[in-house]
Motif scaffolding. Structure first.
Motif, PDB file in Angstrom:
ATOM      1  N   MET A   1       0.838  -1.195   0.000  1.00 42.06           N
ATOM      2  CA  MET A   1       0.000   0.000   0.000  1.00 42.06           C
ATOM      3  C   MET A   1       0.879   1.254   0.000  1.00 42.06           C
ATOM      4  SD  MET A   1      -3.334  -0.796   0.023  1.00 42.06           S
ATOM      5  CE  MET A   1      -2.964  -2.059  -1.208  1.00 42.06           C
ATOM      6  N   LEU A   5      -1.375   6.831   1.420  1.00 39.53           N
ATOM      7  CA  LEU A   5      -2.597   6.456   2.122  1.00 39.53           C
ATOM      8  C   LEU A   5      -2.516   6.824   3.599  1.00 39.53           C
ATOM      9  CD1 LEU A   5      -3.327   2.962   0.511  1.00 39.53           C
ATOM     10  CD2 LEU A   5      -4.400   5.161  -0.019  1.00 39.53           C
ATOM     11  N   SER A 113     -11.139   9.240  -1.470  1.00 42.98           N
ATOM     12  CA  SER A 113     -11.426   7.882  -1.934  1.00 42.98           C
ATOM     13  C   SER A 113     -10.954   7.679  -3.366  1.00 42.98           C
ATOM     14  CB  SER A 113     -12.926   7.596  -1.833  1.00 42.98           C
ATOM     15  OG  SER A 113     -13.357   7.551  -0.494  1.00 42.98           O
ATOM     16  N   ALA A 116      -7.151   7.545  -3.343  1.00 42.43           N
ATOM     17  CA  ALA A 116      -6.692   6.259  -2.802  1.00 42.43           C
ATOM     18  C   ALA A 116      -6.897   5.137  -3.801  1.00 42.43           C
ATOM     19  CB  ALA A 116      -7.433   5.955  -1.501  1.00 42.43           C
ATOM     20  N   ALA A 117      -8.077   5.099  -4.432  1.00 46.28           N
ATOM     21  CA  ALA A 117      -8.366   4.033  -5.405  1.00 46.28           C
ATOM     22  C   ALA A 117      -7.446   4.123  -6.610  1.00 46.28           C
ATOM     23  CB  ALA A 117      -9.829   4.111  -5.836  1.00 46.28           C
ATOM     24  N   VAL A 120      -3.707   2.315  -6.417  1.00 43.08           N
ATOM     25  CA  VAL A 120      -3.521   0.860  -6.311  1.00 43.08           C
ATOM     26  C   VAL A 120      -4.140   0.164  -7.513  1.00 43.08           C
ATOM     27  CG1 VAL A 120      -3.483   0.916  -3.791  1.00 43.08           C
ATOM     28  CG2 VAL A 120      -5.653   0.582  -4.979  1.00 43.08           C
ATOM     29  N   LYS A 124      -7.437  -4.078  -5.644  1.00 42.79           N
ATOM     30  CA  LYS A 124      -7.053  -3.664  -4.289  1.00 42.79           C
ATOM     31  C   LYS A 124      -7.793  -2.405  -3.843  1.00 42.79           C
ATOM     32  CE  LYS A 124      -3.829  -6.844  -3.910  1.00 42.79           C
ATOM     33  NZ  LYS A 124      -3.983  -7.972  -2.970  1.00 42.79           N
ATOM     34  N   LYS A 125      -8.782  -1.972  -4.628  1.00 43.74           N
ATOM     35  CA  LYS A 125      -9.448  -0.709  -4.337  1.00 43.74           C
ATOM     36  C   LYS A 125     -10.114  -0.705  -2.958  1.00 43.74           C
ATOM     37  CE  LYS A 125     -10.445   1.070  -8.976  1.00 43.74           C
ATOM     38  NZ  LYS A 125     -11.523   1.481  -9.910  1.00 43.74           N
ATOM     39  N   LYS A 127      -9.501  -2.482  -0.386  1.00 46.54           N
ATOM     40  CA  LYS A 127      -8.490  -2.514   0.670  1.00 46.54           C
ATOM     41  C   LYS A 127      -7.887  -1.128   0.876  1.00 46.54           C
ATOM     42  CE  LYS A 127      -4.394  -5.015   2.253  1.00 46.54           C
ATOM     43  NZ  LYS A 127      -3.399  -6.064   1.932  1.00 46.54           N
ATOM     44  N   ALA A 128      -7.610  -0.418  -0.220  1.00 41.99           N
ATOM     45  CA  ALA A 128      -7.074   0.946  -0.100  1.00 41.99           C
ATOM     46  C   ALA A 128      -8.092   1.859   0.568  1.00 41.99           C
ATOM     47  CB  ALA A 128      -6.707   1.481  -1.484  1.00 41.99           C
ATOM     48  N   MET A 131      -8.146   1.333   4.226  1.00 44.01           N
ATOM     49  CA  MET A 131      -7.010   1.919   4.927  1.00 44.01           C
ATOM     50  C   MET A 131      -7.256   3.397   5.224  1.00 44.01           C
ATOM     51  SD  MET A 131      -3.556   0.183   3.386  1.00 44.01           S
ATOM     52  CE  MET A 131      -2.605   1.026   4.643  1.00 44.01           C
TER      53      MET A 131
END
Length: 405
Positions: A1, A5, A113, A116-117, A120, A124-125, A127-128, A131
């Motif tokens: 990650m 984040l 959001s 963050a998306a 990755v 893995k969106k 999960k990111a 976080m």
């Protein structure tokens, strides 16, 4: 990650602290301004409505600058709002400070959001996202209990000065760790608003309003419920809020882990579980040990819905996600405001301090019904898509299924 984040999680930690800490300080605020507990609850309702109004306005502003600069601007406004709250000479001024701070909430999580998306891989969106929202949940393990303790031992004003300091730290973290990003090109509000014509986006937001609203119906009045009904000393509320926060962290991690695999089944389970534990809280609130266990479960089931609901909106509004993402954060807080208001109504109506739990259970059941309708539409779309592509490659149905996730 990516390390970026962490910066977003720091900002989320500050926002989560200011949003939730007021619930542990309602008696102190009510006493200083000589207002009733339900009236003090307007600080929760006002914050939530400010998020709902601020999300589209601040997101519209965000289309004119880079996402990193917009996140920094939002954290600066967050600091101003919390300082105003801390120095407020009257209840109305404090409410205004809460609204100013709340204007940053929806846009921060909505834009954050997307950032963050985008950092990755597609698988893995969730999960990111989890976080980033971990900052919000950790606020309930560390920030809210500490702020409650500080407010009870020193002054609730000191609590909001500390929260303003968290905003400064979040601003510095974003400036240092979030990579530079160009101004979004080709982003038009008309295109962004078009996402709200997608019935699945609207259903996801309805789930957000009703589901997380169920949590707030109970949690807004948790302090008097734990002290006057369960029999805890006021000093114990701090540690009970830690327990609630641990439940939120657990639910958030579970939601982030399984939303990439089985999004709708996860929502069915978490919303059904939330309805059950909220209904049980009307009984378990009369026993110290049972109340503590139930409080943890409310946090776990409630926050297990957050990553999947946010991912659901991002997936369904993939072509124009910015306004829809911020709008869904606004939907969380619309539910919070609605639930806080309804909870205050049933208390004022003489139904007792545990009555908001029934309100929360009803809201969670309503969210489950909406989720079942949304899932049914998914399956209908898959069947229709299968008929359209009949005779084509075998993986066509899988592609349709993937699109609906």
């Amino acid at each position: 990650m990516p390390l970026a984040l962490l910066a977003l999680a720091i900002g989320a930690f500050g926002i989560g602290t200011t949003e939730f800490v007021i619930m542990g300080l309602l008696p102190e605020v009510a006493a200083e301004y000589q207002v009733s507990i339900p009236t003090a609850g307007h600080l929760v309702t006002g914050y939530g409505l400010g998020v709902v109004l601020g999300a589209p306005l601040m997101t519209a502003l965000g289309t004119r600058v880079s996402r990193k600069n917009m996140l920094m601007l939002l954290m600066g406004l967050f600091v101003v709002g919390n300082v105003l709250t801390a120095v407020a000479p009257a209840f109305g001024v404090m409410l205004a400070g809460r609204v100013v701070a709340s204007f940053t909430h929806g846009a921060f999580f909505g834009i954050g959001s997307i950032v963050a998306a985008g950092l990755v891989a597609p698988d893995k969106k969730a999960k990111a996202l989890s976080m980033v929202f971990t900052g919000l949940t950790l606020a309930n393990v560390i920030g809210v209990p500490f702020g409650t303790w500080l407010g009870q031992q020193v002054s609730w004003r000191a609590t909001f000065f500390v929260v303003a300091g968290l905003g400064v730290l979040g601003l510095a973290g974003i400036a240092k760790l979030v990579p530079e990003q160009p101004k979004p090109e080709g982003v038009r509000l008309r295109d962004e608003a078009a996402a709200f014509r997608n019935v699945q986006v609207l259903l996801a937001m309805a789930m957000t309003v009703l589901g997380f609203g169920g949590v707030f119906a109970a949690i807004t009045y948790i302090t008097p419920m734990l002290t006057d009904v369960a029999g805890y000393a006021s000093g114990s509320v701090t540690w009970l809020l830690v327990l609630f926060g641990l439940g939120m962290v657990t639910g958030n991690l579970i939601g982030g882990r399984f939303a990439d695999r089985a999004l709708m089944p996860l929502l069915y389970v978490s919303l059904a579980g939330l309805a059950v534990v909220l209904a049980l809280f009307t009984v378990t609130a009369h026993n110290k040990a049972a109340a503590a266990v139930t409080l943890f479960l409310i946090g776990a089931f409630g926050f297990a819905t957050v990553p999947p609901l946010q991912k659901r909106v991002l997936d369904q509004a993939a072509a124009a996600p910015t306004l829809a993402s911020a709008g869904n954060i606004g939907a969380f807080n619309l539910g919070n405001s609605l639930a806080a208001w309804l909870g205050g109504l049933v208390i004022t109506g003489g139904l007792g301090l545990t009555a908001p739990n029934w309100v929360g259970a009803g809201l969670a059941v309503s969210a489950l019904v909406v989720a079942l309708i949304s899932g049914s539409l998914d399956r209908r779309t898959v069947r229709n898509g299968s008929r359209v592509v009949r005779g084509s490659a075998p993986e066509s149905e899988t592609a349709v299924l993937a699109a609906q996730r």
